[in-house]
Design a protein around this motif. Structure first.
Motif, mmCIF file in Angstrom:
data_model
loop_
_atom_site.group_PDB
_atom_site.id
_atom_site.type_symbol
_atom_site.label_atom_id
_atom_site.label_comp_id
_atom_site.label_asym_id
_atom_site.label_seq_id
_atom_site.Cartn_x
_atom_site.Cartn_y
_atom_site.Cartn_z
ATOM 1 N N THR A 137 0.793 -1.291 0.117
ATOM 2 C CA THR A 137 0.087 0.081 -0.079
ATOM 3 C C THR A 137 0.743 1.213 0.062
ATOM 4 O O THR A 137 0.284 2.207 0.001
ATOM 5 N N GLN A 138 2.006 1.088 0.504
ATOM 6 C CA GLN A 138 3.060 2.138 0.326
ATOM 7 C C GLN A 138 3.661 2.530 -0.992
ATOM 8 O O GLN A 138 4.502 1.591 -1.311
ATOM 9 N N VAL A 139 3.312 3.354 -1.750
ATOM 10 C CA VAL A 139 3.944 3.530 -2.962
ATOM 11 C C VAL A 139 4.501 4.928 -3.134
ATOM 12 O O VAL A 139 4.028 5.801 -2.330
ATOM 13 N N VAL A 140 5.290 5.212 -3.920
ATOM 14 C CA VAL A 140 5.875 6.572 -4.471
ATOM 15 C C VAL A 140 4.856 7.321 -5.102
ATOM 16 O O VAL A 140 4.242 6.915 -6.109
ATOM 17 N N LEU A 175 3.359 10.324 -7.574
ATOM 18 C CA LEU A 175 3.793 10.882 -8.755
ATOM 19 C C LEU A 175 4.846 11.918 -8.958
ATOM 20 O O LEU A 175 5.546 12.358 -9.642
ATOM 21 N N LYS A 176 4.508 13.039 -7.632
ATOM 22 C CA LYS A 176 5.216 14.134 -7.721
ATOM 23 C C LYS A 176 6.741 13.929 -7.481
ATOM 24 O O LYS A 176 7.770 14.527 -8.023
ATOM 25 N N GLU A 177 6.917 12.826 -6.715
ATOM 26 C CA GLU A 177 8.406 12.265 -6.432
ATOM 27 C C GLU A 177 9.132 11.876 -7.741
ATOM 28 O O GLU A 177 10.119 11.888 -7.837
ATOM 29 N N LYS A 178 8.208 11.040 -8.520
ATOM 30 C CA LYS A 178 8.796 10.491 -9.513
ATOM 31 C C LYS A 178 9.118 11.355 -10.756
ATOM 32 O O LYS A 178 9.863 11.085 -11.406
ATOM 33 N N LEU A 179 8.280 12.462 -10.827
ATOM 34 C CA LEU A 179 8.430 13.309 -11.946
ATOM 35 C C LEU A 179 10.101 14.004 -11.854
ATOM 36 O O LEU A 179 10.507 14.617 -12.731
ATOM 37 N N GLU A 180 10.601 14.226 -10.615
ATOM 38 C CA GLU A 180 11.853 14.676 -10.485
ATOM 39 C C GLU A 180 13.030 13.797 -11.005
ATOM 40 O O GLU A 180 13.909 14.291 -11.633
ATOM 41 N N PHE A 181 12.803 12.567 -11.307
ATOM 42 C CA PHE A 181 13.736 11.731 -11.856
ATOM 43 C C PHE A 181 13.539 11.657 -13.389
ATOM 44 O O PHE A 181 14.095 10.563 -13.762
ATOM 45 N N THR A 182 12.475 11.848 -13.763
ATOM 46 C CA THR A 182 12.199 11.581 -15.124
ATOM 47 C C THR A 182 13.055 12.474 -16.198
ATOM 48 O O THR A 182 13.662 13.542 -15.904
ATOM 49 N N PRO A 183 13.833 11.853 -17.243
ATOM 50 C CA PRO A 183 14.738 12.350 -18.186
ATOM 51 C C PRO A 183 13.911 13.440 -18.750
ATOM 52 O O PRO A 183 12.779 13.560 -19.127
ATOM 53 N N LYS A 184 15.018 14.606 -19.079
ATOM 54 C CA LYS A 184 14.407 15.716 -20.077
ATOM 55 C C LYS A 184 14.110 15.361 -21.474
ATOM 56 O O LYS A 184 14.725 14.315 -21.905
ATOM 57 N N ALA A 185 13.162 15.773 -22.119
ATOM 58 C CA ALA A 185 12.850 15.458 -23.305
ATOM 59 C C ALA A 185 14.196 15.863 -24.350
ATOM 60 O O ALA A 185 14.735 16.799 -24.278
#
Length: 91
Positions: A66-69, A71-81
């Protein structure tokens, strides 16, 4: 006489060779199984999908799912386009 025999062999070759090939193939097939013996039952392996599912279940056994990361925290680590690579960064 030879030309008559060659012409007859050429004309009726499919009717002569097919039964001969059929008999030779059947005899060879049965001799092969006689020499080899009966096939031993093989142990079936699990498929890759089944192994992957087993591994995922074992990894998830001790976790609290039930403890998931967020989406705001995941967006910091997404590569730039790729298209924004050469543009200056906005502050």
């Amino acid at each position: 006489m030879w030309p008559v025999l060659w012409a007859a062999a050429r004309t009726y070759a499919p009717y002569i060779t097919f039964p001969v090939a059929l008999v030779v193939g059947a005899v060879g097939y049965h001799m092969e199984w006689f020499i080899r013996g009966t096939p031993k039952p093989t142990v079936e392996e699990q498929s890759i999908f089944d192994r992957r599912e087993e591994r995922a279940l074992q990894e998830a056994t001790g976790k609290d799912l039930t403890q998931v990361v967020s989406l705001k925290e995941k967006l910091e680590f997404t590569p730039k386009a790729v298209l924004n690579r050469n543009r200056p960064e906005k502050s």
